[in-house]
Scaffold this active site. Structure first.
Site, PDB file in Angstrom:
ATOM      1  N   SER A 187     -11.588  49.706  47.107  1.00  0.00           N
ATOM      2  CA  SER A 187     -11.745  49.821  45.661  1.00  0.00           C
ATOM      3  C   SER A 187     -10.691  48.954  44.933  1.00  0.00           C
ATOM      4  CB  SER A 187     -11.653  51.304  45.266  1.00  0.00           C
ATOM      5  OG  SER A 187     -12.049  51.499  43.953  1.00  0.00           O
ATOM      6  N   ARG A 195     -10.906  62.299  34.498  1.00  0.00           N
ATOM      7  CA  ARG A 195     -11.069  62.466  35.937  1.00  0.00           C
ATOM      8  C   ARG A 195     -12.484  62.957  36.283  1.00  0.00           C
ATOM      9  NH1 ARG A 195      -9.808  60.785  40.899  1.00  0.00           N
ATOM     10  NH2 ARG A 195      -9.656  62.458  42.406  1.00  0.00           N
ATOM     11  N   ASP A 222     -22.992  53.227  47.265  1.00  0.00           N
ATOM     12  CA  ASP A 222     -21.906  53.033  46.304  1.00  0.00           C
ATOM     13  C   ASP A 222     -22.467  52.320  45.078  1.00  0.00           C
ATOM     14  OD1 ASP A 222     -19.617  52.375  44.903  1.00  0.00           O
ATOM     15  OD2 ASP A 222     -18.582  51.431  46.593  1.00  0.00           O
ATOM     16  N   HIS A 252     -19.257  55.842  46.367  1.00  0.00           N
ATOM     17  CA  HIS A 252     -18.019  55.058  46.449  1.00  0.00           C
ATOM     18  C   HIS A 252     -16.979  55.738  47.346  1.00  0.00           C
ATOM     19  CE1 HIS A 252     -15.180  52.068  45.123  1.00  0.00           C
ATOM     20  NE2 HIS A 252     -14.360  52.953  44.615  1.00  0.00           N
ATOM     21  N   ASP A 253     -16.960  57.069  47.303  1.00  0.00           N
ATOM     22  CA  ASP A 253     -16.006  57.841  48.107  1.00  0.00           C
ATOM     23  C   ASP A 253     -16.147  57.616  49.608  1.00  0.00           C
ATOM     24  OD1 ASP A 253     -14.355  59.026  46.348  1.00  0.00           O
ATOM     25  OD2 ASP A 253     -15.272  61.014  46.404  1.00  0.00           O
TER      26      ASP A 253
END
Lengths: 385, 201
Positions: A157, A227, A322, A355-356
Protein backbone atom coordinates in the site's frame (compact mmCIF):
# COMPACT_ATOMS: atom_id res chain seq x y z
CA UNK A 1 -1.85 -11.73 26.39
CA UNK A 2 -0.73 -14.31 23.86
CA UNK A 3 -1.14 -17.76 25.36
CA UNK A 4 2.29 -18.56 24.09
CA UNK A 5 4.63 -16.95 21.60
CA UNK A 6 4.86 -19.15 18.54
CA UNK A 7 8.26 -20.54 17.59
CA UNK A 8 8.11 -18.80 14.26
CA UNK A 9 7.66 -15.38 15.85
CA UNK A 10 10.54 -12.98 16.38
CA UNK A 11 9.31 -12.97 20.01
CA UNK A 12 9.72 -10.01 22.36
CA UNK A 13 11.01 -6.90 20.59
CA UNK A 14 11.82 -3.36 21.63
CA UNK A 15 11.33 -0.08 19.83
CA UNK A 16 14.57 1.82 19.21
CA UNK A 17 15.11 5.37 18.11
CA UNK A 18 17.79 7.62 16.73
CA UNK A 19 18.02 11.37 17.10
CA UNK A 20 19.18 13.33 14.05
CA UNK A 21 20.71 16.80 14.46
CA UNK A 22 21.26 17.36 10.76
CA UNK A 23 18.36 19.42 9.37
CA UNK A 24 16.12 17.61 6.91
CA UNK A 25 15.05 19.71 3.96
CA UNK A 26 11.58 18.68 2.97
CA UNK A 27 9.92 18.53 -0.42
CA UNK A 28 7.54 21.29 0.67
CA UNK A 29 10.47 23.68 1.03
CA UNK A 30 10.32 23.65 4.82
CA UNK A 31 13.02 22.19 7.06
CA UNK A 32 12.94 19.97 10.12
CA UNK A 33 15.91 21.17 12.18
CA UNK A 34 16.13 18.02 14.25
CA UNK A 35 14.06 14.89 14.49
CA UNK A 36 13.82 11.36 15.86
CA UNK A 37 13.24 8.21 13.88
CA UNK A 38 11.77 5.25 15.76
CA UNK A 39 12.50 1.81 14.36
CA UNK A 40 12.60 -1.89 15.13
CA UNK A 41 14.99 -4.55 13.92
CA UNK A 42 14.65 -8.33 13.74
CA UNK A 43 17.37 -10.86 12.94
CA UNK A 44 21.09 -10.17 12.67
CA UNK A 45 23.09 -8.17 10.15
CA UNK A 46 25.64 -10.53 8.59
CA UNK A 47 29.35 -9.76 8.36
CA UNK A 48 29.15 -8.67 4.72
CA UNK A 49 26.11 -6.49 5.49
CA UNK A 50 24.34 -8.06 2.54
CA UNK A 51 21.19 -9.34 4.25
CA UNK A 52 19.44 -6.11 5.24
CA UNK A 53 15.77 -5.68 4.42
CA UNK A 54 13.81 -2.47 4.88
CA UNK A 55 10.08 -2.74 5.52
CA UNK A 56 7.99 0.35 4.78
CA UNK A 57 4.70 0.63 6.63
CA UNK A 58 1.32 1.78 5.37
CA UNK A 59 -1.12 4.49 6.46
CA UNK A 60 -2.28 3.23 9.82
CA UNK A 61 0.45 0.76 10.75
CA UNK A 62 3.82 1.64 12.25
CA UNK A 63 7.36 0.36 12.82
CA UNK A 64 6.10 -2.48 15.04
CA UNK A 65 5.97 -4.95 12.18
CA UNK A 66 6.55 -8.20 14.07
CA UNK A 67 6.77 -9.73 17.52
CA UNK A 68 5.40 -8.54 20.85
CA UNK A 69 6.50 -5.75 23.17
CA UNK A 70 5.66 -7.86 26.21
CA UNK A 71 3.84 -11.00 27.19
CA UNK A 72 0.88 -8.76 28.04
CA UNK A 73 0.53 -7.65 24.40
CA UNK A 74 -2.76 -8.73 22.91
CA UNK A 75 -1.58 -8.50 19.34
CA UNK A 76 1.74 -8.93 17.56
CA UNK A 77 3.18 -6.48 15.00
CA UNK A 78 1.12 -5.83 11.87
CA UNK A 79 3.10 -8.12 9.53
CA UNK A 80 3.58 -11.01 11.96
CA UNK A 81 2.19 -13.30 9.23
CA UNK A 82 5.13 -12.53 6.98
CA UNK A 83 8.12 -11.70 9.18
CA UNK A 84 9.79 -14.25 11.45
CA UNK A 85 11.86 -17.42 11.46
CA UNK A 86 10.95 -19.55 8.41
CA UNK A 87 8.32 -17.04 7.27
CA UNK A 88 8.50 -15.33 3.85
CA UNK A 89 10.78 -12.63 5.30
CA UNK A 90 12.88 -15.13 7.20
CA UNK A 91 14.62 -13.55 10.17
CA UNK A 92 17.03 -16.50 10.31
CA UNK A 93 18.40 -15.20 7.03
CA UNK A 94 17.62 -11.50 6.95
CA UNK A 95 18.26 -8.48 9.12
CA UNK A 96 14.92 -6.69 8.99
CA UNK A 97 14.46 -2.99 9.74
CA UNK A 98 11.14 -1.16 9.92
CA UNK A 99 11.05 2.58 10.59
CA UNK A 100 8.21 4.77 11.83
CA UNK A 101 7.58 7.44 9.19
CA UNK A 102 8.15 11.09 10.06
CA UNK A 103 4.93 12.87 11.00
CA UNK A 104 3.54 9.66 12.46
CA UNK A 105 2.70 9.27 16.12
CA UNK A 106 4.58 6.19 17.34
CA UNK A 107 7.99 7.55 18.23
CA UNK A 108 9.27 9.36 15.17
CA UNK A 109 8.92 13.12 15.29
CA UNK A 110 5.40 14.18 14.40
CA UNK A 111 2.66 16.68 15.24
CA UNK A 112 2.33 15.56 18.84
CA UNK A 113 6.10 15.86 19.46
CA UNK A 114 7.45 18.97 21.17
CA UNK A 115 8.66 21.64 18.78
CA UNK A 116 12.08 22.67 20.19
CA UNK A 117 11.48 26.23 19.00
CA UNK A 118 8.29 26.72 21.01
CA UNK A 119 8.47 23.99 23.65
CA UNK A 120 4.89 23.10 22.69
CA UNK A 121 3.57 20.28 20.52
CA UNK A 122 3.94 21.04 16.80
CA UNK A 123 0.25 20.33 16.24
CA UNK A 124 -0.90 21.69 12.89
CA UNK A 125 2.44 23.51 12.45
CA UNK A 126 4.24 20.27 11.76
CA UNK A 127 5.38 20.50 8.14
CA UNK A 128 3.67 18.36 5.52
CA UNK A 129 5.96 15.43 4.82
CA UNK A 130 6.02 13.44 1.60
CA UNK A 131 6.93 9.91 0.60
CA UNK A 132 10.17 11.34 -0.79
CA UNK A 133 10.95 12.92 2.60
CA UNK A 134 10.32 9.63 4.37
CA UNK A 135 12.65 7.80 2.04
CA UNK A 136 15.32 10.45 2.57
CA UNK A 137 15.04 10.02 6.34
CA UNK A 138 15.17 6.23 5.99
CA UNK A 139 18.34 6.56 3.89
CA UNK A 140 19.88 8.57 6.72
CA UNK A 141 18.94 5.86 9.20
CA UNK A 142 20.52 3.26 6.90
CA UNK A 143 23.82 5.13 7.27
CA UNK A 144 23.48 5.12 11.03
CA UNK A 145 22.86 1.36 10.93
CA UNK A 146 25.91 0.91 8.70
CA UNK A 147 23.87 -0.44 5.79
CA UNK A 148 25.19 0.66 2.39
CA UNK A 149 22.71 -1.31 0.37
CA UNK A 150 19.43 -3.00 1.22
CA UNK A 151 19.06 -6.45 -0.25
CA UNK A 152 15.38 -5.54 -0.56
CA UNK A 153 13.04 -2.72 0.29
CA UNK A 154 9.54 -4.08 0.79
CA UNK A 155 6.17 -2.48 1.42
CA UNK A 156 2.43 -2.78 0.90
CA UNK A 157 0.00 0.00 0.00
CA UNK A 158 1.54 3.35 1.07
CA UNK A 159 4.59 1.24 1.97
CA UNK A 160 4.78 0.11 -1.67
CA UNK A 161 4.89 3.76 -2.71
CA UNK A 162 7.94 4.27 -0.50
CA UNK A 163 9.54 1.26 -2.22
CA UNK A 164 9.06 2.88 -5.65
CA UNK A 165 10.53 6.13 -4.34
CA UNK A 166 13.53 4.24 -2.95
CA UNK A 167 14.20 2.61 -6.32
CA UNK A 168 13.96 5.99 -8.08
CA UNK A 169 15.88 8.17 -5.58
CA UNK A 170 18.57 5.73 -4.42
CA UNK A 171 19.10 3.34 -7.35
CA UNK A 172 22.43 2.09 -5.99
CA UNK A 173 21.18 1.38 -2.51
CA UNK A 174 18.81 -1.55 -3.06
CA UNK A 175 18.95 -4.84 -4.96
CA UNK A 176 15.25 -5.64 -4.93
CA UNK A 177 12.07 -3.58 -4.76
CA UNK A 178 9.00 -5.48 -3.59
CA UNK A 179 5.82 -3.49 -4.22
CA UNK A 180 2.64 -5.02 -2.83
CA UNK A 181 -0.97 -3.82 -3.35
CA UNK A 182 0.19 -0.35 -4.36
CA UNK A 183 -0.31 2.29 -7.03
CA UNK A 184 1.98 4.83 -8.65
CA UNK A 185 -0.43 7.62 -7.68
CA UNK A 186 -3.87 7.97 -6.17
CA UNK A 187 -6.95 8.11 -8.36
CA UNK A 188 -9.54 10.87 -7.96
CA UNK A 189 -11.68 8.33 -6.08
CA UNK A 190 -8.81 7.54 -3.69
CA UNK A 191 -8.26 11.26 -3.02
CA UNK A 192 -12.01 11.73 -2.53
CA UNK A 193 -12.07 9.09 0.22
CA UNK A 194 -9.08 10.77 1.89
CA UNK A 195 -10.81 14.13 1.71
CA UNK A 196 -13.96 12.82 3.41
CA UNK A 197 -11.74 11.31 6.12
CA UNK A 198 -9.96 14.64 6.60
CA UNK A 199 -13.22 16.58 6.69
CA UNK A 200 -14.50 14.24 9.40
CA UNK A 201 -11.49 15.21 11.55
CA UNK A 202 -11.36 18.90 10.61
CA UNK A 203 -15.05 19.42 11.36
CA UNK A 204 -14.96 17.74 14.77
CA UNK A 205 -15.59 20.55 17.33
CA UNK A 206 -12.82 19.09 19.45
CA UNK A 207 -10.23 19.45 16.70
CA UNK A 208 -9.52 23.11 17.64
CA UNK A 209 -7.71 23.72 14.35
CA UNK A 210 -5.22 21.04 15.29
CA UNK A 211 -4.39 22.50 18.73
CA UNK A 212 -6.48 19.96 20.62
CA UNK A 213 -3.51 18.84 22.77
CA UNK A 214 -3.57 22.21 24.54
CA UNK A 215 -7.27 21.83 25.22
CA UNK A 216 -6.77 18.40 26.72
CA UNK A 217 -9.17 16.80 24.25
CA UNK A 218 -9.00 14.55 21.19
CA UNK A 219 -11.21 14.83 18.07
CA UNK A 220 -12.46 11.33 18.75
CA UNK A 221 -15.56 11.36 16.60
CA UNK A 222 -13.75 12.75 13.58
CA UNK A 223 -10.86 10.31 13.77
CA UNK A 224 -13.25 7.44 14.40
CA UNK A 225 -15.29 8.34 11.32
CA UNK A 226 -12.13 8.66 9.25
CA UNK A 227 -11.05 5.19 10.29
CA UNK A 228 -14.50 3.70 9.70
CA UNK A 229 -14.49 5.09 6.18
CA UNK A 230 -10.96 3.83 5.60
CA UNK A 231 -11.93 0.38 6.78
CA UNK A 232 -14.73 0.12 4.23
CA UNK A 233 -12.20 0.72 1.47
CA UNK A 234 -9.82 -1.93 2.85
CA UNK A 235 -12.41 -4.71 2.62
CA UNK A 236 -14.14 -6.06 -0.46
CA UNK A 237 -17.90 -6.37 -0.86
CA UNK A 238 -17.50 -10.16 -0.80
CA UNK A 239 -15.34 -10.09 2.33
CA UNK A 240 -17.90 -7.94 4.14
CA UNK A 241 -20.73 -10.21 3.01
CA UNK A 242 -18.85 -13.28 4.19
CA UNK A 243 -17.85 -11.72 7.50
CA UNK A 244 -21.09 -9.98 8.47
CA UNK A 245 -23.80 -10.54 5.88
CA UNK A 246 -26.89 -8.79 7.23
CA UNK A 247 -26.50 -10.41 10.59
CA UNK A 248 -28.22 -8.55 13.42
CA UNK A 249 -26.51 -8.06 16.73
CA UNK A 250 -29.59 -8.72 18.83
CA UNK A 251 -31.29 -10.98 16.34
CA UNK A 252 -34.09 -8.47 15.65
CA UNK A 253 -34.65 -5.01 14.23
CA UNK A 254 -35.02 -2.26 16.84
CA UNK A 255 -36.17 0.50 14.50
CA UNK A 256 -33.61 2.99 15.82
CA UNK A 257 -30.17 4.40 15.10
CA UNK A 258 -28.15 2.37 17.56
CA UNK A 259 -25.99 -0.47 16.33
CA UNK A 260 -28.21 -3.11 14.80
CA UNK A 261 -26.20 -4.84 12.08
CA UNK A 262 -22.97 -6.61 12.95
CA UNK A 263 -21.10 -4.61 10.34
CA UNK A 264 -22.02 -1.40 12.17
CA UNK A 265 -20.73 -2.83 15.41
CA UNK A 266 -17.48 -3.91 13.72
CA UNK A 267 -16.86 -0.51 12.13
CA UNK A 268 -17.56 1.34 15.38
CA UNK A 269 -15.19 -0.97 17.24
CA UNK A 270 -12.47 -0.42 14.61
CA UNK A 271 -13.02 3.33 14.76
CA UNK A 272 -12.97 3.53 18.56
CA UNK A 273 -9.88 1.38 19.03
CA UNK A 274 -8.08 3.44 16.38
CA UNK A 275 -8.67 6.66 18.34
CA UNK A 276 -6.78 5.16 21.26
CA UNK A 277 -3.71 4.45 19.20
CA UNK A 278 -3.56 7.17 16.57
CA UNK A 279 -3.15 10.93 16.46
CA UNK A 280 -5.59 12.93 14.33
CA UNK A 281 -2.96 15.39 13.06
CA UNK A 282 -0.76 12.46 11.99
CA UNK A 283 -3.70 10.91 10.15
CA UNK A 284 -4.22 14.15 8.25
CA UNK A 285 -0.53 14.26 7.32
CA UNK A 286 -0.39 10.64 6.23
CA UNK A 287 -3.40 11.05 3.93
CA UNK A 288 -1.74 14.10 2.38
CA UNK A 289 1.45 12.15 1.73
CA UNK A 290 -0.71 9.59 -0.08
CA UNK A 291 -2.50 12.24 -2.15
CA UNK A 292 0.73 13.96 -3.19
CA UNK A 293 2.62 10.83 -4.19
CA UNK A 294 3.17 10.87 -7.95
CA UNK A 295 6.79 10.16 -8.90
CA UNK A 296 5.99 10.54 -12.61
CA UNK A 297 5.12 14.20 -12.03
CA UNK A 298 8.84 14.95 -11.79
CA UNK A 299 9.43 13.17 -15.11
CA UNK A 300 7.01 14.78 -17.53
CA UNK A 301 4.20 12.56 -16.20
CA UNK A 302 6.02 9.59 -17.68
CA UNK A 303 6.34 6.83 -15.05
CA UNK A 304 8.57 4.81 -17.34
CA UNK A 305 10.98 7.74 -17.48
CA UNK A 306 10.85 7.94 -13.69
CA UNK A 307 12.02 4.32 -13.52
CA UNK A 308 14.68 4.68 -16.21
CA UNK A 309 17.62 5.09 -13.86
CA UNK A 310 16.50 2.44 -11.38
CA UNK A 311 18.75 -0.59 -10.95
CA UNK A 312 16.67 -2.74 -8.62
CA UNK A 313 14.86 -5.89 -9.67
CA UNK A 314 11.15 -5.41 -9.08
CA UNK A 315 8.57 -7.78 -7.69
CA UNK A 316 4.97 -6.58 -7.88
CA UNK A 317 2.04 -8.33 -6.19
CA UNK A 318 -1.64 -7.40 -6.47
CA UNK A 319 -4.86 -8.92 -5.10
CA UNK A 320 -7.89 -9.67 -7.25
CA UNK A 321 -10.55 -8.11 -4.98
CA UNK A 322 -8.54 -5.06 -3.94
CA UNK A 323 -10.51 -2.08 -5.19
CA UNK A 324 -8.55 0.55 -3.29
CA UNK A 325 -5.39 -0.25 -5.29
CA UNK A 326 -6.71 -2.70 -7.84
CA UNK A 327 -4.59 -5.08 -9.95
CA UNK A 328 -4.98 -2.60 -12.84
CA UNK A 329 -3.00 -0.08 -10.79
CA UNK A 330 -0.21 -2.62 -10.34
CA UNK A 331 -0.32 -3.30 -14.08
CA UNK A 332 0.37 0.40 -14.69
CA UNK A 333 3.56 0.08 -12.65
CA UNK A 334 4.41 -3.15 -14.46
CA UNK A 335 3.96 -1.58 -17.88
CA UNK A 336 6.18 1.38 -17.00
CA UNK A 337 8.88 -1.03 -15.87
CA UNK A 338 8.70 -3.31 -18.91
CA UNK A 339 8.68 -0.23 -21.18
CA UNK A 340 11.87 0.85 -19.42
CA UNK A 341 13.31 -2.66 -19.92
CA UNK A 342 13.66 -3.33 -16.19
CA UNK A 343 13.74 -6.70 -14.50
CA UNK A 344 10.29 -7.25 -13.08
CA UNK A 345 8.11 -10.11 -11.91
CA UNK A 346 4.38 -9.67 -11.43
CA UNK A 347 1.89 -11.89 -9.65
CA UNK A 348 -1.83 -11.33 -9.20
CA UNK A 349 -3.12 -13.23 -6.18
CA UNK A 350 -6.70 -14.50 -6.23
CA UNK A 351 -8.10 -13.33 -2.89
CA UNK A 352 -11.48 -12.07 -1.74
CA UNK A 353 -10.28 -10.06 1.28
CA UNK A 354 -9.83 -6.77 -0.59
CA UNK A 355 -6.91 -4.43 0.09
CA UNK A 356 -6.33 -6.02 3.50
CA UNK A 357 -5.28 -9.23 1.74
CA UNK A 358 -1.66 -8.03 1.72
CA UNK A 359 -1.57 -8.47 5.50
CA UNK A 360 -3.02 -11.97 5.51
CA UNK A 361 -1.42 -15.44 5.29
CA UNK A 362 -2.93 -16.41 1.91
CA UNK A 363 -1.18 -19.65 0.81
CA UNK A 364 -0.32 -18.72 -2.81
CA UNK A 365 0.79 -15.24 -1.71
CA UNK A 366 3.05 -16.63 1.00
CA UNK A 367 4.32 -19.29 -1.37
CA UNK A 368 5.52 -16.92 -4.09
CA UNK A 369 6.71 -14.34 -1.56
CA UNK A 370 8.79 -17.05 0.18
CA UNK A 371 10.14 -18.31 -3.15
CA UNK A 372 11.28 -14.81 -4.11
CA UNK A 373 12.85 -14.07 -0.73
CA UNK A 374 14.55 -17.46 -0.60
CA UNK A 375 16.13 -16.87 -3.98
CA UNK A 376 17.41 -13.41 -3.13
CA UNK A 377 18.86 -14.68 0.14
CA UNK A 378 21.21 -16.97 -1.79
CA UNK A 379 24.71 -15.64 -1.91
CA UNK A 380 25.35 -17.33 -5.23
CA UNK A 381 22.88 -15.83 -7.67
CA UNK A 382 20.89 -18.22 -9.82
CA UNK A 383 21.85 -18.80 -13.44
CA UNK A 384 19.26 -16.39 -14.66
CA UNK A 385 20.42 -13.34 -12.78
CA UNK B 1 18.42 -30.42 -16.66
CA UNK B 2 18.41 -31.48 -20.29
CA UNK B 3 17.43 -28.82 -22.74
CA UNK B 4 14.27 -29.51 -24.71
CA UNK B 5 15.01 -30.04 -28.42
CA UNK B 6 12.72 -27.24 -29.54
CA UNK B 7 14.41 -24.91 -27.04
CA UNK B 8 17.75 -25.71 -28.62
CA UNK B 9 16.53 -24.70 -32.08
CA UNK B 10 14.88 -21.54 -30.78
CA UNK B 11 18.10 -20.60 -29.04
CA UNK B 12 19.94 -20.86 -32.37
CA UNK B 13 17.49 -18.48 -34.02
CA UNK B 14 17.57 -15.79 -31.33
CA UNK B 15 20.35 -13.23 -31.63
CA UNK B 16 22.65 -12.22 -28.80
CA UNK B 17 21.45 -9.52 -26.39
CA UNK B 18 17.98 -9.25 -27.88
CA UNK B 19 14.68 -8.44 -26.14
CA UNK B 20 12.42 -11.45 -25.82
CA UNK B 21 8.83 -12.11 -24.75
CA UNK B 22 7.96 -15.76 -24.11
CA UNK B 23 4.23 -16.47 -24.20
CA UNK B 24 3.20 -19.33 -21.94
CA UNK B 25 6.74 -19.57 -20.61
CA UNK B 26 6.01 -22.59 -18.37
CA UNK B 27 8.70 -23.14 -15.76
CA UNK B 28 10.90 -20.53 -17.45
CA UNK B 29 13.46 -23.03 -18.77
CA UNK B 30 13.53 -21.57 -22.31
CA UNK B 31 14.03 -18.02 -21.02
CA UNK B 32 16.65 -19.25 -18.58
CA UNK B 33 18.47 -20.95 -21.43
CA UNK B 34 18.27 -17.80 -23.56
CA UNK B 35 19.46 -15.58 -20.71
CA UNK B 36 22.36 -17.90 -20.05
CA UNK B 37 23.45 -18.54 -23.62
CA UNK B 38 22.27 -15.50 -25.53
CA UNK B 39 22.28 -12.85 -22.79
CA UNK B 40 18.77 -11.83 -23.76
CA UNK B 41 16.64 -9.56 -21.65
CA UNK B 42 13.10 -10.74 -21.44
CA UNK B 43 9.88 -11.62 -19.78
CA UNK B 44 7.71 -14.69 -19.71
CA UNK B 45 3.95 -14.66 -19.42
CA UNK B 46 2.45 -17.56 -17.52
CA UNK B 47 -0.92 -18.39 -15.96
CA UNK B 48 -0.20 -21.56 -13.98
CA UNK B 49 0.60 -20.91 -10.27
CA UNK B 50 3.09 -23.79 -9.99
CA UNK B 51 4.98 -22.65 -13.06
CA UNK B 52 5.00 -19.05 -11.80
CA UNK B 53 6.58 -20.23 -8.58
CA UNK B 54 9.21 -22.17 -10.53
CA UNK B 55 10.04 -19.06 -12.59
CA UNK B 56 10.41 -17.00 -9.41
CA UNK B 57 12.68 -19.67 -7.93
CA UNK B 58 14.95 -19.63 -10.99
CA UNK B 59 14.91 -15.85 -11.22
CA UNK B 60 13.16 -15.53 -14.57
CA UNK B 61 11.10 -12.35 -15.01
CA UNK B 62 7.61 -13.80 -15.02
CA UNK B 63 4.39 -11.89 -15.57
CA UNK B 64 1.25 -13.54 -14.26
CA UNK B 65 -1.28 -13.20 -17.03
CA UNK B 66 -3.54 -14.79 -19.59
CA UNK B 67 -2.20 -14.53 -23.14
CA UNK B 68 -5.68 -15.28 -24.48
CA UNK B 69 -6.62 -11.73 -23.45
CA UNK B 70 -4.07 -10.33 -25.89
CA UNK B 71 -0.89 -8.42 -25.24
CA UNK B 72 -2.40 -4.99 -24.65
CA UNK B 73 0.04 -4.32 -21.79
CA UNK B 74 2.81 -4.06 -24.36
CA UNK B 75 3.38 -1.32 -26.91
CA UNK B 76 4.06 -1.94 -30.60
CA UNK B 77 7.56 -3.23 -31.39
CA UNK B 78 8.58 -3.65 -27.74
CA UNK B 79 10.53 -6.84 -28.42
CA UNK B 80 12.90 -8.32 -30.98
CA UNK B 81 11.29 -11.75 -30.64
CA UNK B 82 7.98 -12.95 -29.32
CA UNK B 83 8.14 -16.70 -28.76
CA UNK B 84 5.38 -19.22 -28.25
CA UNK B 85 6.58 -22.73 -27.68
CA UNK B 86 4.01 -25.54 -28.01
CA UNK B 87 1.11 -23.36 -26.94
CA UNK B 88 -0.43 -22.37 -30.29
CA UNK B 89 -2.61 -25.46 -30.46
CA UNK B 90 -4.15 -24.76 -27.05
CA UNK B 91 -5.31 -21.22 -27.82
CA UNK B 92 -8.91 -20.12 -28.33
CA UNK B 93 -7.89 -17.71 -31.06
CA UNK B 94 -4.46 -18.63 -32.43
CA UNK B 95 -4.63 -16.39 -35.50
CA UNK B 96 -5.36 -13.31 -33.42
CA UNK B 97 -2.47 -14.02 -31.07
CA UNK B 98 -0.03 -14.51 -33.93
CA UNK B 99 -0.99 -11.04 -35.14
CA UNK B 100 -0.51 -9.70 -31.61
CA UNK B 101 2.95 -11.35 -31.54
CA UNK B 102 3.94 -9.42 -34.63
CA UNK B 103 2.48 -6.19 -33.24
CA UNK B 104 4.57 -6.19 -30.04
CA UNK B 105 7.56 -7.96 -31.59
CA UNK B 106 9.60 -7.56 -34.74
CA UNK B 107 9.70 -11.30 -35.28
CA UNK B 108 7.81 -14.31 -34.02
CA UNK B 109 8.84 -17.88 -33.25
CA UNK B 110 6.27 -20.63 -32.75
CA UNK B 111 6.57 -24.35 -32.30
CA UNK B 112 3.68 -26.82 -32.44
CA UNK B 113 3.05 -30.55 -32.79
CA UNK B 114 2.34 -31.33 -36.46
CA UNK B 115 -1.05 -33.00 -36.65
CA UNK B 116 -0.17 -34.18 -40.15
CA UNK B 117 2.55 -36.48 -38.78
CA UNK B 118 2.16 -39.93 -40.37
CA UNK B 119 1.40 -41.77 -37.14
CA UNK B 120 -1.49 -39.39 -36.44
CA UNK B 121 -2.82 -39.98 -39.94
CA UNK B 122 -2.42 -43.71 -39.54
CA UNK B 123 -4.21 -43.79 -36.19
CA UNK B 124 -7.16 -41.86 -37.53
CA UNK B 125 -7.45 -43.78 -40.78
CA UNK B 126 -6.89 -47.28 -39.41
CA UNK B 127 -8.51 -47.14 -35.99
CA UNK B 128 -10.98 -44.39 -36.80
CA UNK B 129 -10.12 -42.72 -33.51
CA UNK B 130 -8.52 -39.39 -32.60
CA UNK B 131 -4.74 -39.91 -32.36
CA UNK B 132 -3.11 -40.24 -28.95
CA UNK B 133 0.69 -40.14 -28.81
CA UNK B 134 3.60 -38.98 -26.70
CA UNK B 135 3.45 -35.53 -28.31
CA UNK B 136 -0.34 -35.31 -28.09
CA UNK B 137 -1.06 -37.45 -25.02
CA UNK B 138 -4.74 -36.58 -24.48
CA UNK B 139 -8.16 -38.04 -25.16
CA UNK B 140 -10.36 -35.91 -27.41
CA UNK B 141 -12.59 -34.90 -24.48
CA UNK B 142 -9.92 -33.73 -22.06
CA UNK B 143 -7.36 -32.24 -24.41
CA UNK B 144 -6.19 -28.66 -23.98
CA UNK B 145 -5.23 -28.82 -27.66
CA UNK B 146 -8.32 -27.34 -29.24
CA UNK B 147 -6.66 -25.97 -32.37
CA UNK B 148 -4.34 -28.65 -33.66
CA UNK B 149 -3.03 -27.97 -37.15
CA UNK B 150 -0.69 -29.41 -39.74
CA UNK B 151 2.37 -27.82 -41.27
CA UNK B 152 0.38 -27.07 -44.42
CA UNK B 153 -2.40 -25.47 -42.38
CA UNK B 154 0.06 -23.22 -40.59
CA UNK B 155 1.75 -22.11 -43.78
CA UNK B 156 -1.64 -21.27 -45.28
CA UNK B 157 -2.41 -19.11 -42.24
CA UNK B 158 0.90 -17.29 -42.73
CA UNK B 159 0.04 -16.68 -46.36
CA UNK B 160 -3.45 -15.43 -45.53
CA UNK B 161 -2.12 -13.11 -42.82
CA UNK B 162 0.69 -11.81 -45.05
CA UNK B 163 3.36 -13.27 -42.77
CA UNK B 164 6.82 -13.98 -44.15
CA UNK B 165 8.44 -17.22 -42.97
CA UNK B 166 12.12 -16.46 -42.32
CA UNK B 167 13.09 -20.02 -41.51
CA UNK B 168 11.53 -23.27 -40.42
CA UNK B 169 12.62 -26.63 -39.22
CA UNK B 170 10.99 -29.94 -38.37
CA UNK B 171 11.96 -32.75 -36.12
CA UNK B 172 10.93 -36.30 -35.58
CA UNK B 173 11.99 -38.17 -32.48
CA UNK B 174 15.59 -38.52 -33.55
CA UNK B 175 16.75 -35.80 -35.85
CA UNK B 176 16.13 -32.66 -37.71
CA UNK B 177 17.42 -33.92 -41.05
CA UNK B 178 17.02 -36.95 -43.22
CA UNK B 179 15.64 -37.50 -46.67
CA UNK B 180 12.05 -38.25 -45.67
CA UNK B 181 11.84 -35.42 -43.15
CA UNK B 182 13.23 -32.90 -45.62
CA UNK B 183 11.16 -34.03 -48.56
CA UNK B 184 7.83 -34.67 -46.81
CA UNK B 185 7.90 -32.61 -43.62
CA UNK B 186 4.12 -32.61 -43.23
CA UNK B 187 4.22 -36.40 -43.13
CA UNK B 188 7.42 -37.01 -41.19
CA UNK B 189 7.79 -33.91 -39.01
CA UNK B 190 6.58 -34.51 -35.49
CA UNK B 191 7.29 -31.02 -34.22
CA UNK B 192 7.29 -27.89 -36.40
CA UNK B 193 9.28 -24.75 -35.63
CA UNK B 194 8.69 -21.48 -37.48
CA UNK B 195 10.49 -18.15 -37.39
CA UNK B 196 8.52 -15.41 -39.09
CA UNK B 197 7.93 -11.70 -39.52
CA UNK B 198 5.30 -9.36 -40.87
CA UNK B 199 5.67 -8.51 -44.55
CA UNK B 200 6.28 -4.78 -44.61
CA UNK B 201 4.13 -3.09 -47.23
Amino acid sequence: MPEFIAENSVGIVTSKHHHFDTPLELESGRTLLEYDIAYETYGELNSTKSNAILICHALSSDHHAAGYYSLNDKKPGWWENHIGPNKPIDTNKFFVVCTNTLGHCKGSTGPKSINPETDKPYGPDFPIVSVKDWVKSQARLAKVLNIDKWNAVIGGSLGGMQVMQWAIDYPDQLNHAVIIAAASKLSAQNIAFNEVARQAILSDPEFHKGHYYEHGVVPRRGLMLARMLGHITYLSDDAMRAKFGRELREGKLNYGFDVEFQVESYLRYQGKSFVDRFDANSYLLMTKALDYFDPASHFNDDLSLAFRKTKAKFFIISFSSDWRFSPERSLEILKSLTDAGKNVTYVSVEADQGHDAFLLPIPFYQDIFSAYMKRISNITPSLCQ
Amino acid sequence: MSIRTDHQFISEWVSHGSRVLDLGCGDGSLLCNLIENKKVCGYGIEIDPDNIKKCITTGVNVIHGNIERGLSDFDNDSFDYVIMSQTLQALLNPAQLIEEMLRVGEQGIVTFPNFGYWRNRLQISLSGKMPVSKTIPYQWYDTPNIHLCTIKDFEKLCKDKNINIIQKTFTDNHSQSGFLLNTFPNLFGKLALYHFEKVTP
